[in-house]
Motif scaffolding. Structure first.
Motif, PDB file in Angstrom:
ATOM      1  N   ALA A 166       0.833  -1.211   0.000  1.00  0.00           N
ATOM      2  CA  ALA A 166       0.000   0.000   0.000  1.00  0.00           C
ATOM      3  C   ALA A 166       0.865   1.257   0.000  1.00  0.00           C
ATOM      4  O   ALA A 166       0.590   2.218  -0.726  1.00  0.00           O
ATOM      5  N   GLU A 167       1.928   1.247   0.798  1.00  0.00           N
ATOM      6  CA  GLU A 167       2.832   2.399   0.852  1.00  0.00           C
ATOM      7  C   GLU A 167       3.482   2.644  -0.512  1.00  0.00           C
ATOM      8  O   GLU A 167       3.575   3.785  -0.967  1.00  0.00           O
ATOM      9  N   ASN A 168       3.917   1.570  -1.149  1.00  0.00           N
ATOM     10  CA  ASN A 168       4.565   1.712  -2.457  1.00  0.00           C
ATOM     11  C   ASN A 168       3.591   2.223  -3.512  1.00  0.00           C
ATOM     12  O   ASN A 168       3.959   3.018  -4.379  1.00  0.00           O
ATOM     13  N   GLU A 169       2.337   1.743  -3.428  1.00  0.00           N
ATOM     14  CA  GLU A 169       1.353   2.181  -4.417  1.00  0.00           C
ATOM     15  C   GLU A 169       0.999   3.648  -4.215  1.00  0.00           C
ATOM     16  O   GLU A 169       0.828   4.400  -5.182  1.00  0.00           O
ATOM     17  N   ILE A 170       0.895   4.070  -2.976  1.00  0.00           N
ATOM     18  CA  ILE A 170       0.637   5.484  -2.697  1.00  0.00           C
ATOM     19  C   ILE A 170       1.809   6.328  -3.188  1.00  0.00           C
ATOM     20  O   ILE A 170       1.616   7.415  -3.764  1.00  0.00           O
ATOM     21  N   ALA A 171       3.033   5.824  -3.012  1.00  0.00           N
ATOM     22  CA  ALA A 171       4.214   6.548  -3.506  1.00  0.00           C
ATOM     23  C   ALA A 171       4.184   6.676  -5.020  1.00  0.00           C
ATOM     24  O   ALA A 171       4.654   7.671  -5.578  1.00  0.00           O
ATOM     25  N   ARG A 172       3.632   5.680  -5.702  1.00  0.00           N
ATOM     26  CA  ARG A 172       3.545   5.726  -7.167  1.00  0.00           C
ATOM     27  C   ARG A 172       2.754   6.955  -7.625  1.00  0.00           C
ATOM     28  O   ARG A 172       3.117   7.627  -8.586  1.00  0.00           O
ATOM     29  N   TYR A 173       1.669   7.263  -6.923  1.00  0.00           N
ATOM     30  CA  TYR A 173       0.808   8.385  -7.324  1.00  0.00           C
ATOM     31  C   TYR A 173       1.211   9.708  -6.664  1.00  0.00           C
ATOM     32  O   TYR A 173       0.841  10.771  -7.156  1.00  0.00           O
ATOM     33  N   ALA A 174       1.935   9.638  -5.528  1.00  0.00           N
ATOM     34  CA  ALA A 174       2.355  10.838  -4.800  1.00  0.00           C
ATOM     35  C   ALA A 174       1.188  11.814  -4.619  1.00  0.00           C
ATOM     36  O   ALA A 174       1.231  12.952  -5.096  1.00  0.00           O
ATOM     37  N   PRO A 175       0.119  11.389  -3.943  1.00  0.00           N
ATOM     38  CA  PRO A 175      -1.075  12.249  -3.827  1.00  0.00           C
ATOM     39  C   PRO A 175      -0.828  13.496  -2.991  1.00  0.00           C
ATOM     40  O   PRO A 175       0.042  13.517  -2.112  1.00  0.00           O
ATOM     41  N   ALA A 176      -1.615  14.526  -3.270  1.00  0.00           N
ATOM     42  CA  ALA A 176      -1.525  15.773  -2.516  1.00  0.00           C
ATOM     43  C   ALA A 176      -2.321  15.699  -1.222  1.00  0.00           C
ATOM     44  O   ALA A 176      -2.098  16.490  -0.303  1.00  0.00           O
ATOM     45  N   GLU A 177      -3.253  14.744  -1.141  1.00  0.00           N
ATOM     46  CA  GLU A 177      -4.127  14.615   0.029  1.00  0.00           C
ATOM     47  C   GLU A 177      -4.530  13.153   0.168  1.00  0.00           C
ATOM     48  O   GLU A 177      -4.753  12.471  -0.833  1.00  0.00           O
ATOM     49  N   ILE A 178      -4.595  12.690   1.416  1.00  0.00           N
ATOM     50  CA  ILE A 178      -4.903  11.281   1.665  1.00  0.00           C
ATOM     51  C   ILE A 178      -5.971  11.184   2.755  1.00  0.00           C
ATOM     52  O   ILE A 178      -5.829  11.764   3.837  1.00  0.00           O
ATOM     53  N   ILE A 179      -7.031  10.432   2.466  1.00  0.00           N
ATOM     54  CA  ILE A 179      -8.107  10.171   3.420  1.00  0.00           C
ATOM     55  C   ILE A 179      -8.033   8.697   3.812  1.00  0.00           C
ATOM     56  O   ILE A 179      -7.964   7.830   2.932  1.00  0.00           O
ATOM     57  N   VAL A 180      -8.042   8.400   5.106  1.00  0.00           N
ATOM     58  CA  VAL A 180      -7.891   7.016   5.570  1.00  0.00           C
ATOM     59  C   VAL A 180      -8.869   6.712   6.688  1.00  0.00           C
ATOM     60  O   VAL A 180      -9.417   7.623   7.328  1.00  0.00           O
ATOM     61  N   ASN A 181      -9.079   5.404   6.943  1.00  0.00           N
ATOM     62  CA  ASN A 181      -9.764   5.019   8.166  1.00  0.00           C
ATOM     63  C   ASN A 181      -8.704   4.761   9.238  1.00  0.00           C
ATOM     64  O   ASN A 181      -7.490   4.771   8.959  1.00  0.00           O
ATOM     65  N   ALA A 182      -9.131   4.532  10.472  1.00  0.00           N
ATOM     66  CA  ALA A 182      -8.193   4.404  11.586  1.00  0.00           C
ATOM     67  C   ALA A 182      -7.234   3.238  11.388  1.00  0.00           C
ATOM     68  O   ALA A 182      -6.041   3.332  11.712  1.00  0.00           O
ATOM     69  N   ALA A 183      -7.719   2.132  10.859  1.00  0.00           N
ATOM     70  CA  ALA A 183      -6.876   0.948  10.667  1.00  0.00           C
ATOM     71  C   ALA A 183      -5.775   1.228   9.643  1.00  0.00           C
ATOM     72  O   ALA A 183      -4.627   0.813   9.826  1.00  0.00           O
ATOM     73  N   ALA A 184      -6.103   1.929   8.583  1.00  0.00           N
ATOM     74  CA  ALA A 184      -5.091   2.278   7.574  1.00  0.00           C
ATOM     75  C   ALA A 184      -4.072   3.253   8.152  1.00  0.00           C
ATOM     76  O   ALA A 184      -2.867   3.144   7.900  1.00  0.00           O
ATOM     77  N   GLN A 185      -4.538   4.206   8.952  1.00  0.00           N
ATOM     78  CA  GLN A 185      -3.628   5.160   9.583  1.00  0.00           C
ATOM     79  C   GLN A 185      -2.626   4.443  10.483  1.00  0.00           C
ATOM     80  O   GLN A 185      -1.425   4.758  10.485  1.00  0.00           O
ATOM     81  N   ALA A 186      -3.092   3.465  11.222  1.00  0.00           N
ATOM     82  CA  ALA A 186      -2.210   2.729  12.137  1.00  0.00           C
ATOM     83  C   ALA A 186      -1.131   1.969  11.381  1.00  0.00           C
ATOM     84  O   ALA A 186      -0.006   1.813  11.868  1.00  0.00           O
TER      85      ALA A 186
END
Length: 869
Positions: free
Chosen positions: A162-182
């Motif tokens: 998940a971290e690598n995929e988010i790095a691929r897009y380099a988003p300007a803003e990220i919305i998560v649930n608590a489990a993803a944040q942890a």
């Protein structure tokens, strides 16, 4: 109680602010957006604008600051860049017609991931919003660029993916649930600089979820778009739609095509590798210059520039798809006239994708539609240029190209060539498009003539030669007479205002003319706005066709740019195969060769396969070119898999599924990780995730710990990596542990190579050529001399090195560790210091140091030599 004492307007403000506590509220008052209380204090500080006050019904004035509405976008952009959200509260009715307080409401919430205004965006980069949702099944990720109407979604099992995929897009803003944040919050914040915003679980679920998703993507059932009711990607997409609806104050209808994908469809590149290879930005200052994107980006349109960046972020793994791109680049490479004609044509095309998003959001301007029309005018010529294309991709594009004649004709007929920015003074709708507009426009034109005629008639009838008719917003049209001529004013004149040097009058006849003129002006403004809205809706109805045209233009632009880069930089078309072979002749680093000015880049060959040459053990001194060589192999592989020609005289390669790099890193103090710990974390990730189809770059494994521990780790990693039963990946392994060269004789598939060095006395010259065999000297002391270490330290290091070689350093160290009370030889303080310096110089990699770090290290070594440390 306090609110009850406040003015009605301030109560309205506070009620609205209560709904948008996490935003700065831009509250429209006339020609200004005003901020009050804490918002005013914050904005005054952040934007350095004057803080004033406003009577609000309480004893103390409310803190207030404001910005003009016509230039508000500039201020909003600055606040967004600082990480704030802005809620824009507009007047929903004409204050002149309002009964009581003017109705107001928030029409849009501007956030870093939902920007649509052209001047707030980088035209060559997508601006992604990410939604990440996690439960016990894994992660669901959705990415959307609202400014272009794109939306993508995927699922994966682990946090690292998940971290690598988010790095691929380099988003300007990220919305998560608590489990993803942890799981990923800390890494994403530290490495990407974006702090995820946590939303409650009910934000990601609703009994209407399926209904809303189907409505958005115009589908009958979820399976039609590849989703399922309990899919993690479905939940992430729903969260995305929820957030967009909240910020845009309604459904964003033009985001109507969901692109689902599996991570395995593209080459996987982890976060560290993206940074190390400097694919889209440099490590040091995160600038485009000095990156691979900088070398390749010769696109002519904003859409093409964004498409090229997407290709670099998502290299293909399917040889057929890769070859389709390569054949097109080859055709354009061979046909310079076609390439030049395409470049000239594409240069005249505006950012249609972002104009289209503003069409759908209702924020498009008349000038945007003219830009769209001018772009559409290029399509027939584009079709003609590609008509004889032979390569499969370009041929398909040519056959499917929609020249959008109907939309172009509509815009040509409806909108003036050079319209004003607003509808205030008319002049947006073209003459002849609408009969009523033409009538009102004639009335306005003739009205000016009527005023001139009336002025001449009044002068003649009164005999007042300097009498004039003028206009202002208070009186409308009036007659102005100087004081010296007041005796000649007729009784029919009605006095309206007395000034120092003149008096102003009106007449019934003048008021009749005024009513005709101003009535036409007011009517034409509203009518033109209504007609423009009709045109906007007609264009919006063709969104799908226009999106397809945008995709076509972007693709052609990228292919033409890659052909131009290949032609100018002497690149060659790689031969893509299904084998595991990687053969490069005369390979060059695409960025380094472009940065060199007075030096010729030395090319090198590389050969890896899945049988007898799976791993190359690369030895040689620092600064000699080991890291450059390994990185160029990785970059050439990546370039080939986006469909680009490569900097070499020949290249034949099978696709790789992943590229990993483990190169020099600075201490991650913020995360509490030393260089060695970070190194081991990255190595562990590679060993867990690499496959036989991967390409792995390992640079100096184990140097962050003691010599023997480091050697043991490096040896064990090399064994594990080359073992076909465990990984067997194609691997380039640079090391200063010369003992590892023994692996060539001990393990199958390992080959030794070294950087060629020429030595004359104490001087060395790096030849930067990769040749077979292991290095017999690290030249650490010579490199230290080149780096500027004081001669006194260098001389003493040589003396100690000679003594160590005579005494057998390894044996001495073993004895020293086991029998400290009876060392084989006694070393005084100076000898011990020099020994430490010599050992440190042997493992020192100056290529990883910044200039200030190098100076600090030099200072430290000097003090150690003098006995001050």
């Amino acid at each position: 109680m306090e609110q009850e004492q406040m003015t009605p307007m301030m109560r309205q403000y506070l009620k609205t602010k209560e709904q948008y506590k996490d935003c700065i509220l831009f509250y429209r008052l006339g020609d200004f957006y005003e901020m009050f209380f804490d918002d005013a204090i914050l904005v005054s500080r952040e934007l350095e604008i004057t803080l004033t006050g406003k009577n609000c019904g309480l004893e103390e004035r409310a803190p207030m600051c404001g910005v003009p509405f016509h230039s508000a976008d500039t201020y909003i952009a600055r606040l967004i860049a600082k990480g704030y959200k802005v809620a824009i509260c507009e007047q929903l009715e004409d204050p002149r017609l309002a009964k009581g307080i003017v109705k107001r409401d928030v029409i849009r919430v501007v956030t870093p991931g939902t920007l649509v205004d052209e001047h707030m965006l980088d035209e060559k980069k997508n601006n992604y919003l990410c939604v990440a949702y996690k439960n016990d099944k894994g992660f669901g990720l959705a990415f959307s660029d609202i400014s272009t109407g794109e939306i993508y979604a995927t699922t994966m099992a682990g946090a690292s993916y998940a971290e690598n995929e988010i790095a691929r897009y380099a988003p300007a803003e990220i919305i998560v649930n608590a489990a993803a944040q942890a799981e990923i919050g800390v890494t994403v914040t530290d490495r990407l600089g974006v702090k995820p915003e946590v939303r409650e679980e009910d934000f990601f679920s609703s009994y209407t979820m399926e209904e809303q998703v189907l409505l958005q993507f115009r589908a009958a059932q979820l399976s039609d778009i590849g989703l399922s009711a309990d899919g993690l990607d479905t939940i992430a997409v729903f969260g995305m739609l929820q957030y967009l609806e909240h910020t845009q104050k309604g459904r964003v209808a033009y985001i109507d095509h969901l692109e689902l994908y599996a991570v395995s469809e593209f080459m996987e590149i982890d976060l560290a590798t993206r940074r190390n290879l400097e694919i889209t930005e440099t490590m040091r200052d995160k600038s485009k210059r000095g990156s691979l994107l900088w070398v390749l980006d010769k696109t002519k349109t904003s859409m093409g520039a964004r498409k090229l960046k997407q290709w670099l972020e998502k290299p293909l793994v399917n040889p057929i798809e890769i070859n389709n791109r390569l054949y097109s680049v080859q055709e354009l490479f061979d046909n310079r006239m076609l390439r030049d004609d395409l470049a000239e044509l594409l240069s005249g095309i505006y950012d249609m994708a972002r104009i289209l998003s503003r069409v759908s959001l209702g924020t498009v301007s008349p000038r945007d539609l003219i830009s769209l029309k001018l772009s559409l005018e290029k399509l027939p010529e584009l079709g003609a240029l590609l008509h004889n294309a032979k390569s499969p991709l370009l041929s398909t594009i040519s056959k499917k190209l929609d020249i959008m004649e109907d939309v172009r004709t509509l815009l040509e007929a409806a909108i003036q060539d050079e319209p004003p920015l607003t509808f205030k003074d008319g002049g947006v709708i073209r003459d002849g498009y609408h009969e009523e507009v033409d009538k009102l426009r004639r009335a306005m034109t003739e009205g000016k003539t009527w005023i001139a005629q009336a002025e001449a008639q009044e002068r003649e009838e009164t005999g007042i030669k300097n009498l004039r008719i003028a206009y202002n917003k208070v009186f409308g049209y009036y007659i102005e007479v100087t004081k010296s001529n007041l005796k000649d004013v007729p009784d029919t004149y009605i006095r309206k205002q007395t000034l120092t040097n003149c008096e102003r009058f009106i007449t019934p006849r003048l008021k009749e003319i005024e009513e005709l003129i101003l009535g036409a002006s007011e009517k034409i403004s509203g009518l033109e706005a209504a007609l423009f809205e009709e045109v906007r809706k007609q264009v919006e109805a063709q969104t799908d066709r226009l999106k397809a045209v945008c995709e076509t233009i972007a693709t052609v632009d990228v292919l033409a740019a890659l052909a131009e880069v290949a032609y100018k930089n002497d690149y060659v078309m790689p031969e893509m195969t299904e084998s595991g072979e990687l053969t490069i002749r005369d390979g060059r680093h695409p960025v380094v060769e472009r940065m060199l000015r007075d030096t010729i880049f030395v090319p090198n060959d590389a050969h890896l396969n899945t049988t007898d040459s799976r791993m190359i053990i690369l030895t040689g001194p620092n600064m000699a070119g080991k890291s450059t060589f390994m990185r160029q192999v990785a970059l050439i592989t990546l370039m080939a898999q986006i469909g680009s020609f490569v900097p070499a005289s020949y290249a034949r390669m099978g696709t790789v599924d992943k590229i990993f790099t483990r190169v020099g890193a600075s201490d991650d103090i913020a995360a509490g990780q030393s260089t060695f710990m970070l190194e081991m974390v990255e190595v562990a990730g590679i060993l867990k995730n690499a496959t036989a189809k991967s390409l792995v770059i390992l640079d100096e494994i184990g140097r962050g710990t003691s010599t023997y521990d480091g050697l043991s780790i490096a040896w064990a990693v090399a064994e594990f990596m080359q073992d076909k039963k465990k990984i067997g990946a194609k691997t380039l392994f640079a090391t200063h542990y010369h003992e590892l060269t023994e692996l060539e004789d001990k393990l199958d598939g390992v080959r030794n190579f070294r950087i060629s060095v020429k030595k004359r006395g104490d001087d060395i010259t790096f030849l930067r050529k990769i040749v077979p065999g292991g290095a017999d000297d690290s030249f650490g002391i010579e490199v230290a001399a080149l780096a500027g270490v004081p001669n006194e330290v260098v001389r003493r290091a040589k003396e100690i090195l000679k003594k160590i070689e005579e005494e057998d350093l390894n044996g001495a160290y073993k004895v020293k560790k086991k029998q400290r009370e009876a060392p084989q030889f006694q070393i005084g303080f100076e000898e011990n210091a020099a020994l430490e310096i010599a050992e440190e110089l042997k493992t020192l990699d100056v290529t990883t140091y910044t200039p200030i770090e190098a100076l600090n290290k030099l200072y430290e070594l000097t003090k150690k030599a003098k006995g001050d440390l």
